[in-house]
Design a protein around this motif. Structure first.
Motif, PDB file in Angstrom:
ATOM      1  N   TYR A   1      -5.624   9.230  -1.644  1.00  0.00           N
ATOM      2  CA  TYR A   1      -4.203   9.414  -1.907  1.00  0.00           C
ATOM      3  C   TYR A   1      -3.414   8.178  -1.477  1.00  0.00           C
ATOM      4  O   TYR A   1      -2.460   8.254  -0.708  1.00  0.00           O
ATOM      5  CB  TYR A   1      -3.698  10.682  -1.211  1.00  0.00           C
ATOM      6  N   GLU A   2      -3.855   7.044  -1.968  1.00  0.00           N
ATOM      7  CA  GLU A   2      -3.155   5.795  -1.741  1.00  0.00           C
ATOM      8  C   GLU A   2      -3.519   4.816  -2.845  1.00  0.00           C
ATOM      9  O   GLU A   2      -4.596   4.903  -3.439  1.00  0.00           O
ATOM     10  CB  GLU A   2      -3.496   5.199  -0.368  1.00  0.00           C
TER      11      GLU A   2
ATOM     12  N   LEU B   1       0.859  -1.177   0.000  1.00  0.00           N
ATOM     13  CA  LEU B   1       0.000   0.000   0.000  1.00  0.00           C
ATOM     14  C   LEU B   1       0.900   1.233   0.000  1.00  0.00           C
ATOM     15  O   LEU B   1       1.684   1.444   0.924  1.00  0.00           O
ATOM     16  CB  LEU B   1      -0.925   0.005   1.225  1.00  0.00           C
ATOM     17  N   TYR B   2       0.770   2.069  -1.050  1.00  0.00           N
ATOM     18  CA  TYR B   2       1.600   3.261  -1.218  1.00  0.00           C
ATOM     19  C   TYR B   2       0.737   4.485  -0.949  1.00  0.00           C
ATOM     20  O   TYR B   2      -0.259   4.716  -1.623  1.00  0.00           O
ATOM     21  CB  TYR B   2       2.180   3.286  -2.629  1.00  0.00           C
ATOM     22  N   ARG B   3       1.124   5.263   0.053  1.00  0.00           N
ATOM     23  CA  ARG B   3       0.434   6.498   0.392  1.00  0.00           C
ATOM     24  C   ARG B   3       1.325   7.678   0.012  1.00  0.00           C
ATOM     25  O   ARG B   3       2.477   7.737   0.435  1.00  0.00           O
ATOM     26  CB  ARG B   3       0.105   6.533   1.887  1.00  0.00           C
TER      27      ARG B   3
ATOM     28  N   GLN C   1       6.081   5.762   3.587  1.00  0.00           N
ATOM     29  CA  GLN C   1       4.983   5.869   2.617  1.00  0.00           C
ATOM     30  C   GLN C   1       4.449   4.519   2.194  1.00  0.00           C
ATOM     31  O   GLN C   1       3.361   4.419   1.628  1.00  0.00           O
ATOM     32  CB  GLN C   1       5.462   6.614   1.355  1.00  0.00           C
TER      33      GLN C   1
ATOM     34  N   ARG D   1      -6.855   1.453  -6.874  1.00  0.00           N
ATOM     35  CA  ARG D   1      -6.911   2.760  -6.226  1.00  0.00           C
ATOM     36  C   ARG D   1      -8.365   3.192  -6.215  1.00  0.00           C
ATOM     37  O   ARG D   1      -9.049   3.147  -7.252  1.00  0.00           O
ATOM     38  CB  ARG D   1      -6.048   3.785  -6.958  1.00  0.00           C
TER      39      ARG D   1
ATOM     40  N   SER E   1      -2.882   0.524  -3.953  1.00  0.00           N
ATOM     41  CA  SER E   1      -2.404  -0.782  -3.495  1.00  0.00           C
ATOM     42  C   SER E   1      -1.991  -1.618  -4.700  1.00  0.00           C
ATOM     43  O   SER E   1      -2.578  -1.527  -5.777  1.00  0.00           O
ATOM     44  CB  SER E   1      -3.476  -1.512  -2.681  1.00  0.00           C
TER      45      SER E   1
END
Length: 1274
Positions: free
Chosen positions: A308-309, A193-195, A353, A224, A311
């Motif tokens: 704003y994330e 998971l990228y935030r 992040q 997303r 996966s």
């Protein structure tokens, strides 16, 4: 205007595409280094070689070594030359020559590439099979540039044509460069998971690029989403990639998605595939490998409201915006970029992040299976089996587009017949035929020619034949199955040989065309997925709950007791009651107290009312548990004690017919027999607890309900006869009369202890041993046990056959050895420890032998394995008794303790056998030496016959391992005061813990530990005073710094240790440790800041009086900063307060005996781990204290005080008057009823009152009480 905007967006998208293409081109820029010339000889291999001077190592371009190039033994289309580049490289060109100075050259060839050597892919260009044109003579170089380039480790050149006047001859070179990539391996349950920062993102633009490879046909690659249903999802579905972009509340998969693009086919081929997604406003470019799909959306689509994330590999929280059944991606991702950010690199560096969920590795694992492609209907694959076995089993997977084809054929021994498995009209058909008998036919599956992988499992044996397709099982009628089946020696996949078997292969169809992953025979256990390479089989144990080469060994413990002694706390755990046995694991709750309780739930935990039943129309309530009956039985048998509370309420509802003794209600357990004893009684028919105790409401009966009263009563208690548990059914037949009713509630099954875990024996002579029946583990065997000893060697276990044997022994103080022979000669494997095993502590040994390998592991040391021979005997055949603790020769016996001995998941009762065996004693003591480390935070280990207990008396913690910290929330003006001595003169006669601080004793050392959380300054954290005006105070000053003030001499100013590196009143949890010895003070803050200070005011603390947490209420002669903090007190959370051997919070919250403790104000048990800013009341749980002093300090302002209001006061007075009148009326009514029924109430037991109260509460009875109901209903 709209057209202008669209043109601009198209231009931007074109520019971004060009930039991306430049990046791609940049990877190939200046990538033309020769890669083969410097490789060692071992990097070259081939199908064959004409002679040693024609070997593959001589195939370097322009070299004249050996015979001047590679030539195979026979020149045909089945030859190949292979190069191993050592690592993945980017290959941009190839060049070829013929054999030096010869007539041997290749005129055309194919180029194959692979990462693993097991799964090859042919180099193609523009979707066509591209054969390279080769050489026209021996020495000229033919050079080809590869567009696109290849990223691979292995290359294979396959000659198609060669000089007709010579033979195959090749020299080659490969050009390229190192391929730099970031790889992440996802196991099907993990994801990333990228935030990201919202400022760095455009709501109308996204560029995502990655490569993937997998063998699974389904999985989420990218997701997303937003809060209102908008989302972008890239999903692999049935081997195809779907890009779905939704706006609004549409659910995935949805035909109403604004964009629904599909590209690719059979992408689950374990080869790398590249993906590029470019979104700019309404324009979307979707590229998979070299295929591109462009889409221009209509309508309002410029803006997607997305979080704003993003996966990768799964959907972490599918319920947030998209409600879909989905499967996580299982495979590898490479060069994962989101808007130019290297996501994999962020994950490797553990950047904040990126949130890594599940097991993620940063290298790509290679699958063990080898897919086999059947190109022709005349091709087949012959695999050897074990001839003459009384069972045939085969497992494989296949995929095809053809409706028909032969999948498997095998001859049957001792009869002139065979087994055929074929595809017909997209259905799978099994034909088992013998001359003169009707064939046994089974049909399974439908539409299996859809190009997807389908799994097949076949089993045929004595009186049974079954066929499973994708988990759906079909069986033949027993009357059509031969009484006995004996396997042939060979299994033919995909077709039949031409002449070998004559008419025995009677397939109605040609051979199979497609892909297959065979596995024969299938030795994978517990549902492990079998796959096969050319030389071995492999078991995939994913999601089975087992591990090992054949999925034999359970990854879970067998009981909550075992989890407890691994240091686990209460929670949900999977347990596998029979270990490596056939039963699977199941989820249940472990309550870790002094003993470990297993809690198994069912579907009948609510109170159920029953009316209108009679013997002809009975009521039956069924209970379904979270585990199967076999799993429950194994759990119960393993436990020391089990119980289940059965609550039964009755009103004019009998358990037994008075006239003939016929039961009117009963329950059924796992023996499927009716039981007529109730609530806590022994298994005596028609008895209840009150009958045994002699306190039934009518002494003529053994149960309260049999009194048949028109009032609520009950027969409730715990059923604890293990052989009858769990309760599976309850039957009630006597609620059909007027005013007749019953109600019941069944609690969860509760079991404690583990009889096998502590079952042990002590061997006190080398000649002593215990003997048991022969161990049968022909194909798969595991043995596990604990041992402790002071001897340097000894045999733990031995079992002999004619030539076969197994033996486990302590070979030396540091070596444990597993020796065995299955007919191929003796083998042994050993684990060597850096420390001695004969340290009189428990050590755990586990050995396993199966078809693939033998292994041994001791404690947490690295396991050692010994692969099984590829050819040879595989069955372990033993015939002697099993000797434990010694050998048949009575030599080299073991001295010490053996515990929890299990063979293939079955426990041996060592204690029972030891009771009748000379030289062996049942049971072993001395567990604290091994498990004492589980007692934390100053807890003391105490020995028990089975295990240990942790004495937390002098610890600031509680719980089974003294690991639960005791915390409290302090409100304004509150305090906890621990008085070490009331006054100096009385202390000498005191016998309490506080008396150890005698007035005439000088304390030269104290150790202080605590944690706190607050936002108030100034604050007093801890204050200790003495009768000589000496003191210690720990405060937070007005500037937020932590100050420790020691005054050990009344005539000097206090020493101040000032920790001002940060604001300690920041609402975060801080940990303080203070350790003073004489004049030296060691201070540790948050386990990372340490200071050492030398005191000048003194070295001894005299006549310690009291310890205060919170506000100082008495007048004290202290310095100004301490006085100011003491007046303010402490508002916040204090945790795990320890002053040498005194734990004041524990004495206040968990008083086990009278303690000199005083609590003032609002002090409630809390959890300091909760986030700062949480409302105090939400943190409170229990133990709310009143003001013990009986007075309230008028100087403290009242917060949230209710202002007086005449209207409100008047209303309150009216309500109070009304309530008093109601109570008076009710009291009069109760008095009248009491006189009326005084005689009938004489024998009523106390449990009736509580039962009725519980029933009224649980049933929520709202009806008015009638004249003949008792007063206990009020």
């Amino acid at each position: 205007m709209g057209s202008v905007t669209g043109a601009v967006l198209k231009t931007l998208l074109l520019l971004s595409t060009q930039n991306w293409n430049r990046v791609e081109a940049g990877n190939s820029y200046d990538c033309d280094d020769p890669l083969v010339s410097a490789l060692p000889q071992s990097s070259f291999s081939s199908s064959s070689e004409l002679s040693s001077s024609h070997g593959p190592g001589f195939a370097r371009l322009n070299r004249r070594d050996g015979a001047g190039g590679w030539s195979p033994l026979v020149s045909n289309k089945y030859q190949w030359l292979q190069i191993d580049l050592g690592e993945r490289m980017e290959i941009t060109a190839v060049a070829t020559q013929g054999g030096y100075g010869s007539s041997n050259w290749v005129t055309s060839y194919l180029l194959m590439f692979s990462d693993s050597g097991r799964n090859w892919k042919q180099y193609r260009q523009e979707d066509s099979i591209w054969g390279f044109s080769g050489n026209t003579n021996a020495d000229s170089v033919v050079h080809y540039r590869l567009q696109p380039s290849i990223k691979a480790r292995l290359l294979r050149f396959i000659p198609l044509e060669w000089n007709s006047k010579g033979r195959i001859g090749m020299r080659i070179e490969v050009f390229g460069c190192t391929y730099r990539s970031e790889v992440v391996d996802l196991d099907g349950k993990s994801s990333l998971l990228y935030r990201f920062d919202q400022k760095s993102l455009s709501p109308i633009k996204d560029i995502i690029s990655l490569k993937f490879k997998t063998m699974e046909s389904d999985g989420i690659l990218i997701h997303r989403a937003g809060s209102n249903g908008d989302h972008i999802t890239l999903e692999l579905r049935r081997g195809k990639l779907f890009l779905l972009i939704n706006s609004g509340e549409a659910k995935l998969p949805s035909a109403h998605a604004l964009i629904n693009l599909t590209l690719g086919s059979l992408l689950d081929d374990q080869h790398w595939h590249s993906v590029l997604i470019q979104r700019l406003g309404k324009q979307v470019n979707f590229t998979v490998d070299e295929h591109q799909h462009r889409f221009h959306a209509q309508g309002e689509f410029n803006y997607l409201d997305l979080d704003y994330e993003i996966s990768f590999g799964g959907i972490p929280a599918p319920g947030k915006s998209v409600s879909i059944p989905h499967k996580n991606f299982h495979g590898c991702l490479e060069n994962l970029y989101y808007n130019g950010v290297d996501v994999t690199d962020l994950a490797k560096q553990q950047k904040p992040q990126i949130i890594v969920m599940g097991n993620v590795s940063f290298s790509c694992s290679q699958p063990q299976s080898v897919p086999v492609t059947f190109l022709s209907s005349r091709s087949y694959l012959a695999l050897p089996g074990f001839s003459g076995e009384d069972e045939i089993s085969a497992t494989f997977q296949f995929r095809t587009w053809n409706e028909a084809g032969l999948l498997l054929f095998s001859e049957l021994q001792q009869v002139s017949g065979g087994l055929l498995l074929f595809l017909s009209d997209g259905k799978l058909k099994l034909n088992l035929y013998q001359p003169g008998k009707l064939p046994s036919d089974i049909t399974a599956g439908v539409g299996l020619n859809d190009g997807q992988w389908h799994s097949v499992s076949l089993s045929a044996g004595r009186n049974h034949v079954s066929l499973a397709v994708d988990g759906h099982v079909a069986s033949a009628a027993p009357s059509l199955v031969p009484e006995q089946i004996y396997s042939g020696g060979t299994y033919y996949f995909g077709g039949c040989p031409d002449k070998s078997f004559g008419s025995k292969c009677k397939s109605p169809h040609d051979g199979f065309q497609g892909c297959m992953r065979p596995c024969l025979p299938n030795y994978c256990e517990h549902g492990g997925r079998c796959s096969q390479s050319w030389s071995a089989f492999h078991c995939n144990c994913t999601n089975t709950g087992y591990r090992g080469a054949t999925c034999h060994n359970s990854i879970y413990e067998q009981s909550c007791e075992a989890y407890k002694y691994r240091g686990n706390t209460s929670g949900f755990y999977y347990i596998d009651s029979d270990g490596s046995g056939p039963l699977g694991p199941f989820l249940q709750y472990c309550n870790m107290t002094e003993t470990a309780w297993t809690i198994i739930q069912h579907n009948g935990s609510e109170l159920t009312r029953v009316r209108n039943t009679n013997p002809e129309n009975p009521y039956a309530g069924f209970f379904e548990y979270v585990a199967s009956m076999e799993q429950l039985q194994a759990t119960i048998n393993l436990a020391e004690h089990c119980e289940q509370e059965l609550t039964y309420y009755c009103k004019k509802s009998r358990l037994v017919n008075k006239q003939d003794g016929t039961p009117l209600s009963w329950w059924i357990g796992r023996t499927n027999e009716a039981q007529t004893y109730w609530g806590g009684s022994l298994p005596d028919p028609q008895k209840c607890t009150c009958g045994l105790e002699g306190n039934c409401i009518n002494s003529q009966y053994y149960c309260n309900c049999d009194a048949d009263r028109n009032e609520w009563t009950n027969d409730t208690g715990f059923l604890s006869y293990k052989e009858h548990l769990p309760v599976t059914k309850i039957v009630i037949t006597d609620t059909g009369r007027p005013h007749s009713e019953a109600a019941y509630k069944l609690g969860p099954l509760l079991c404690r202890g583990d009889r096998a875990f502590w079952n042990s024996a002590f061997f006190n002579t080398e000649a002593s041993y215990l003997h048991f029946p022969t161990f049968h583990g022909e194909l798969s065997a595991d043995v596990s046990f604990f041992f402790k000893t002071t001897a340097s060697s000894g045999v733990f276990l031995e079992n002999l056959g004619i030539t076969d044997f197994i033996r486990i022994e302590l070979r030396s103080p540091t070596v444990v050895t597993f020796s065995f022979d299955v007919g191929n000669g003796p083998f042994e494997i050993s684990v060597q420890s850096p420390t001695h095993f004969n340290d009189n502590q428990w050590h755990h040994v586990r050995v396993e032998r199966n078809m693939k390998e033998a292994s041994i592991q001791v404690d947490q040391l690295s396991p050692k394995t010994q692969p099984a021979p590829t050819d040879g005997h595989v069955l372990l055949q033993l015939n002697s008794q099993l000797f434990v603790g010694g050998t048949a020769t009575r030599q080299r016996g073991f001295l010490g303790c053996i515990r929890s001995l299990q063979l293939n998941g079955m426990a041996l009762d060592l204690e029972e056998r030891a009771q009748v065996t000379p030289g062996v004693e049942p049971g072993c003591r001395g567990h604290c030496r091994s498990y004492g480390k589980l007692c934390l935070n100053g807890g003391k280990c105490r020995e028990k016959p089975s295990g240990i207990s942790c004495d937390c008396t002098f610890s600031a913690y509680t719980g089974p391992f003294c690991s639960h910290e005791i915390s409290a929330y302090f409100g304004s003006g509150s305090s906890v005061i621990y008085n070490f001595q009331e006054n100096y003169s009385l202390s000498k006669n005191s016998s309490s813990h506080a008396a150890s601080f005698h007035g005439d004793k000088k304390m030269s050392r104290e150790m202080i530990k605590f944690s706190f959380r607050t936002t108030r300054t100034p604050s007093l954290l801890l204050y200790t005073s003495s009768f000589y005006k000496e003191y210690l105070s720990v405060i937070i000053a007005r500037n937020g710094s932590l100050q420790i003030r020691y005054k050990l001499n009344r005539y000097r100013e206090p020493d101040v240790v000032n920790v001002d590196f940060k604001n300690m009143a920041d609402g975060h949890l801080h940990h303080i440790k203070i350790d003073r010895e004489d004049g030296v003070v060691f201070v540790e803050i948050d386990e990372n800041t340490r200071r050492q200070v030398y005191l000048s005011s003194g070295t001894e603390f005299s006549a310690v009086k009291s310890l205060v947490l919170g506000r100082i209420s008495e007048h004290s002669d202290v310095d100004q900063e301490t006085a100011l903090a003491g007046a303010q007190g402490f508002v916040g959370c204090l945790s795990a307060v320890q002053f040498s051997h005194v734990a004041p919070l524990k004495a206040a919250l968990y008083p086990s005996h009278p303690a000199p403790i005083t609590v003032t104000g609002h002090v409630t048990e809390s959890s300091c781990v909760t986030q700062a800013g949480t409302d105090a009341t939400s943190r409170e749980r229990t133990h709310s204290f009143a003001d013990h002093s009986g007075t309230i300090d008028d100087r403290e302002p009242l917060t949230n005080a209710i202002k007086s209001d005449s209207a409100i006061i008047g209303g309150l007075i009216a309500v109070v008057i009304f309530i008093l009148l109601c109570i008076t009326a009710i009291a009069v009514r109760i008095y009248q009823q009491k006189r009326l029924y005084k005689r009938n109430e004489a024998k009523r037991s106390e449990n009736v009152d509580s039962a009725a109260a519980v029933l009224k509460s649980d049933l929520n009875i709202q009806n008015a009480v009638s004249e003949n109901q008792k007063e206990y209903f009020f």
